[in-house]
Design a protein around this motif. Structure first.
Motif, PDB file in Angstrom:
ATOM      1  N   GLY A 186       0.938  -1.294  -0.131  1.00  0.00           N
ATOM      2  CA  GLY A 186      -0.012   0.002  -0.019  1.00  0.00           C
ATOM      3  C   GLY A 186       0.869   1.341   0.014  1.00  0.00           C
ATOM      4  O   GLY A 186       2.071   1.296   0.193  1.00  0.00           O
ATOM      5  N   CYS A 199      -3.829   3.921  -1.943  1.00  0.00           N
ATOM      6  CA  CYS A 199      -3.808   2.867  -2.923  1.00  0.00           C
ATOM      7  C   CYS A 199      -3.150   1.415  -2.451  1.00  0.00           C
ATOM      8  O   CYS A 199      -2.296   1.257  -1.885  1.00  0.00           O
ATOM      9  N   SER A 200      -3.952   0.372  -2.992  1.00  0.00           N
ATOM     10  CA  SER A 200      -3.289  -1.044  -2.862  1.00  0.00           C
ATOM     11  C   SER A 200      -4.108  -1.710  -3.834  1.00  0.00           C
ATOM     12  O   SER A 200      -4.786  -1.058  -4.809  1.00  0.00           O
ATOM     13  N   PHE A 208      -2.447   1.849  -7.851  1.00  0.00           N
ATOM     14  CA  PHE A 208      -1.466   1.201  -7.171  1.00  0.00           C
ATOM     15  C   PHE A 208      -0.458   0.387  -8.177  1.00  0.00           C
ATOM     16  O   PHE A 208       0.639   0.039  -7.917  1.00  0.00           O
TER      17      PHE A 208
END
Length: 494
Positions: A186, A199-200, A208
């Motif tokens: 992340g 973001c992930s 990501f």
């Protein structure tokens, strides 16, 4: 899903920034001051330190240097740059071969991130929270001392975790443990519209995907979250000298190393070939003790007539210090080093006989006549047992997982010397002597962390990101349509 486009339109500018007029510089200074964003005063000791490039061949003058200590200050710095039509670039370790943290050209706002360097390990989850300005030596030190853990990354302790992991993060553990970006789970990113997002794989997944390979074009990462592994009790680092004093010996030796890399190299072994005008070494790191290393590497050493020059069994921080050229890895070290050089890179699959012969012939017949301190580093990047090749090629924006070799070509002059105008050919000819036997650029690639700053933007984008470029350009258009985070070899919006 793609993120929504930025919320406000930016002032127009050309894609290639030029020197910023003084009135705009004054306006930027006023904007940053009103927003309480810390800055370096022009000509101050901090300015001189932060503006000094790693590559002394590429000196650029920013219009201002912001030195944030909080994500809010990063946001405000981006607001000021965008409002005034000034390009902005994050700088962490300042180790960019192309001086991209300084913009790669005059007139940018440099966002110097190294005041944001906190590292915290959650020992229950194994997740490390790493601020965007942390350097690799500091990260390694903290993770080891907080929980006997690490993630795979490069060797130079002064390199910033930002530029390193956002574009790959290959290092001496990568054959065993993969790339730095493979451990990223992340990140928190300031976008061109000054919003801050997480973001992930489940939150803003397109962003990501993009930052894991082309991150500096997409925003400023204020915080990373990395998974970690428990470090092994014992590792062994080594240097073996190979007697390749003739073309025939070198050609035969390279064939043997290539055969070993393709068919026999165990996952626990990390190795590279290090070639200079005076000597050739095999060097690397083994996850295990001396006996394990000797069992894994012994047959190759015997076939190549190599002689062990160094074989040291130790703990995790022993190898970190060794591969960092003996530099202390605690946070007290300033890591200020600079040299004058030109570099390029190449990814290839196993070389055929024509390519091997062309490489060796140029090395012995031409490159050896260059008495500067040049070297070629050939990392055994891929192969059947490599952790780099294990993830799907399209899992991140890192485009070159499947190649066997990663070459770094590097030519430097003594400190204080000027790089000669005819010196570029030494490196360029190394590259072309190999690629001439491969076919089109779809069959090879280059590494943005080992850039060739002389490439134009179109060639650079194609070489660094290959088949992933169209998707990256679409994401860039969504998150930075006006190219606030421009640099001369970055992703351009579609």
């Amino acid at each position: 899903m793609l993120l929504p486009a930025p919320l406000f339109a930016l002032l127009g500018w050309a894609c290639a920034a030029v020197a910023v007029p003084l009135d705009k510089a004054d306006a930027l200074a006023e904007c940053l001051s009103k927003s309480a964003v810390p800055t370096d005063s022009l000509g101050s000791p901090d300015w001189q330190l932060d503006v000094a490039p790693f590559n002394l061949r590429l000196n650029f003058t920013p219009v201002g240097i912001a030195v944030p200590t909080t994500p809010k200050q990063v946001q405000d710095a981006v607001v000021c740059a965008a409002k005034l039509g000034i390009k902005a670039n994050a700088k962490c370790g300042g180790h960019s071969y192309g001086s991209f943290g300084l913009g790669g050209e005059d007139g940018h706002l440099t966002i110097e991130m190294d005041r944001m360097n906190k590292v915290v390990l959650n020992n229950a989850t194994g997740i490390a929270t790493v601020e965007g300005g942390s350097r690799l030596g500091h990260v390694a030190w903290e993770l080891y001392n907080q929980g006997n853990r690490a993630f795979s990354h490069g060797t130079c302790p002064g390199v910033g975790v930002g530029g390193h992991s956002l574009h790959g993060g290959y290092g001496v553990s990568s054959h065993t443990k993969g790339l730095a970006l493979d451990w990223m789970v992340g990140a928190t990113v300031v976008l061109a519209n000054s919003t801050i997002v997480n973001c992930s794989t489940t939150e803003n997944p397109d962003l990501f995907w993009a930052i894991r390979g082309a991150g500096s074009s997409m925003g400023v990462v204020t915080e990373f979250r990395f998974n970690t592994f428990v470090v092994p009790d014992t590792v062994t680092f080594f240097v073996a000298s190979v007697p390749w004093r003739t073309e025939a010996a070198a050609l035969a030796g390279l064939r043997l190393v290539q055969d070993f890399a393709v068919k026999e190299m165990p996952a626990a072994l990390n190795m590279r070939i290090f070639i200079t005008t005076r000597f050739v070494n095999l060097e690397g790191l083994f996850y295990g003790d001396k006996a394990g290393l000797e069992a894994a590497l012994g047959p190759l050493l015997k076939k190549t007539n190599a002689t062990i020059a160094l074989e040291t069994q130790g703990g995790w921080l022993d190898q970190v210090k060794h591969f960092g050229n003996g530099v202390s890895v605690d946070q007290s070290h300033p890591y200020n080093y600079h040299e004058t050089f030109y570099s390029s890179s190449l990814y290839t699959n196993a070389l055929n006989e024509t390519q091997l012969a062309a490489f060796v012939s140029y090395w012995f017949k031409s490159a050896k006549a260059n008495k500067r301190d040049w070297y070629v580093q050939i990392d055994l990047h891929g192969g059947n047992s490599s952790a780099v090749t294990a993830p799907d090629t399209h899992s991140t924006a890192y485009a070159h997982r499947d190649f066997l070799y990663m070459f770094l070509f590097y030519d430097r002059v003594d400190k204080g010397g000027a790089f000669p105008a005819d010196g570029f050919a030494t490196i360029q000819n190394f590259v072309t002597n190999i690629t001439a036997g491969i076919g089109g650029p779809a069959n090879w690639g280059q590494y943005i962390n080992y850039p060739d700053p002389r490439m134009d933007q179109a060639a650079a984008q194609a070489s660094y990101w290959g088949q992933h470029l169209p998707r990256l350009q679409a994401i860039k258009k969504a998150v930075d349509p006006d190219d606030v985070f421009h640099y001369p070899q970055g992703i351009l919006p579609a």
